[in-house]
Design a protein around this motif. Structure first.
Motif, PDB file in Angstrom:
ATOM      1  N   ILE A   2      -5.368   1.042  -3.848  1.00 10.76           N
ATOM      2  CA  ILE A   2      -4.500  -0.135  -4.824  1.00 10.76           C
ATOM      3  C   ILE A   2      -4.729   1.228  -6.050  1.00 10.76           C
ATOM      4  O   ILE A   2      -5.139   2.044  -6.241  1.00 10.76           O
ATOM      5  N   GLU A  49      -2.481  -4.162  -0.434  1.00  9.68           N
ATOM      6  CA  GLU A  49      -2.585  -4.061  -1.877  1.00  9.68           C
ATOM      7  C   GLU A  49      -2.808  -5.215  -2.272  1.00  9.68           C
ATOM      8  O   GLU A  49      -2.967  -5.122  -3.567  1.00  9.68           O
ATOM      9  N   PHE A 108      -5.846  -7.333  -3.925  1.00  4.25           N
ATOM     10  CA  PHE A 108      -7.006  -6.336  -4.553  1.00  4.25           C
ATOM     11  C   PHE A 108      -6.835  -5.775  -5.316  1.00  4.25           C
ATOM     12  O   PHE A 108      -5.077  -6.308  -5.596  1.00  4.25           O
ATOM     13  N   ILE A 130     -14.065  -3.304  -8.336  1.00  4.19           N
ATOM     14  CA  ILE A 130     -13.383  -4.200  -7.952  1.00  4.19           C
ATOM     15  C   ILE A 130     -13.453  -5.096  -8.510  1.00  4.19           C
ATOM     16  O   ILE A 130     -14.368  -5.217  -7.996  1.00  4.19           O
ATOM     17  N   MET A 139     -10.874  -9.699  -4.713  1.00  3.53           N
ATOM     18  CA  MET A 139     -10.530  -9.296  -3.182  1.00  3.53           C
ATOM     19  C   MET A 139     -10.707 -10.657  -2.586  1.00  3.53           C
ATOM     20  O   MET A 139     -11.445 -11.271  -3.075  1.00  3.53           O
ATOM     21  N   CYS A 162     -14.199 -10.073   2.849  1.00  5.12           N
ATOM     22  CA  CYS A 162     -13.739  -8.608   1.991  1.00  5.12           C
ATOM     23  C   CYS A 162     -15.207  -8.651   2.044  1.00  5.12           C
ATOM     24  O   CYS A 162     -16.037  -8.772   1.195  1.00  5.12           O
ATOM     25  N   ILE A 219     -16.264  -4.255   1.026  1.00  2.84           N
ATOM     26  CA  ILE A 219     -16.658  -3.109   0.739  1.00  2.84           C
ATOM     27  C   ILE A 219     -17.756  -2.239   1.114  1.00  2.84           C
ATOM     28  O   ILE A 219     -18.610  -2.402   0.924  1.00  2.84           O
TER      29      ILE A 219
END
Length: 314
Positions: free
Chosen positions: A232, A268, A271, A291, A294, A298, A300
């Motif tokens: 990313i 990508e 995100f 981040i 997203m 999901c 992390i």
């Protein structure tokens, strides 16, 4: 101490005497308990035929002392038997009055009870009510879950509740303070597939509030999850003076879990990673990675690196 020695025949006569005494005592107890007595028990009250045009609040506890007529056996076991059978009070006269005289409903109440459990009177014999304006309000349903999933399985999307809102009807000063209504707890173990079913709403605790509907349909998407890693790009934010800033590295590796059905579609573009230059002005020598965008499904697992080096040229 002298020891009295009895012959065999004397021992037999003494044994017969005590046996007869015991049987007489048992017979006396049975005779006493078979008689009719008046006794007092605590009874829970419920309501029916509540007024539709007036909201109300009882000014007494939800129990009354009931004087009952029954046998001695019923008196002994009254606390076990009668607590399971609440007294239902008819409120239809509240449309015109502000109180209910319980003793006027005794004959009606006794018709619904066992003939051997007749109620003679109540204490207190009158229930008083506080009236307020009735209010109707739609509020959001709040589901309550206690779900354990099989390894690598989890919720993979939005939980659907139908209807998402329920209607409350009752005293305005009470309902205006209520913002959500909870469901009963859905408890499941070892889940590995879609959850779909009916969930009851929590029962109303106040007799002057009604909720509609009483249940909702719940759907929870559940899938198997796996890990995926993407590179990313990192974006710099909070640079109001437009300094010439170089960050190292310009890309990070993000490892996250995703449902198997979405594995191939994620790239990508789903995100966004940022570093905040404002932290440099506060004395930071490296900038932590955040981040900021997203997919909700999901999670992390790891970010490499977690901190970015930078060079500022004014």
């Amino acid at each position: 101490m002298a020891i009295i020695k009895l012959s065999v025949s004397e021992q037999r006569r003494l044994s017969v005497f005590f046996t007869c005494l015991l049987l007489a005592l048992i017979a006396w107890v049975f005779a006493m308990l078979s008689g009719t007595y008046s006794f007092t028990v605590k009874q829970t009250i419920t309501f029916k035929n509540v007024p539709q045009r007036r909201a109300f609040r009882t000014l007494q506890p939800d129990t009354v002392e009931a004087t009952m007529q029954g046998t001695g056996w019923q008196m002994v076991f009254s606390h076990v038997a009668d607590e399971k059978q609440p007294v239902t009070i008819d409120l239809h006269t509240l449309e015109q009055k502000d109180f209910i005289a319980l003793n006027t409903q005794i004959s009606q109440i006794n018709k619904t009870r066992d003939a051997t459990h007749k109620i003679l009177s109540f204490e207190p014999d009158t229930l008083y009510f506080d009236f307020t304006n009735r209010m109707v309000k739609k509020i959001r349903v709040e589901p309550v879950f206690n779900i354990n999933y099989q390894p690598q399985y989890a919720i993979s999307g939005k939980i659907t509740i139908k209807p998402a809102y329920v209607t409350l009807n009752g005293p305005g000063n009470v309902i205006e303070k209520i913002s959500t209504w909870k469901t009963d707890t859905l408890t499941l173990n070892g889940v590995n597939e879609l959850i779909k079913g009916t969930l009851q709403l929590q029962a109303v605790k106040e007799g002057n509030i009604s909720v509609y509907p009483k249940s909702v349909q719940v759907q929870i998407p559940v899938e198997e999850f796996t890990e995926k890693t993407l590179k990313i790009s990192v974006r710099l934010i909070n640079n109001p003076h437009y300094y010439n800033v170089k960050i190292f590295p310009q890309h990070i590796s993000v490892t996250f879990t995703t449902p198997l059905s979405r594995y191939t579609e994620l790239d990508e573009n789903f995100f966004e990673a940022t570093v905040d230059l404002k932290l440099w002005e506060e004395g930071y020598t490296v900038l932590p990675v955040n981040i900021t965008r997203m997919p909700a499904y999901c999670k992390i697992v790891n970010i490499t690196p977690r901190n970015i080096d930078f060079l500022v040229k004014k």
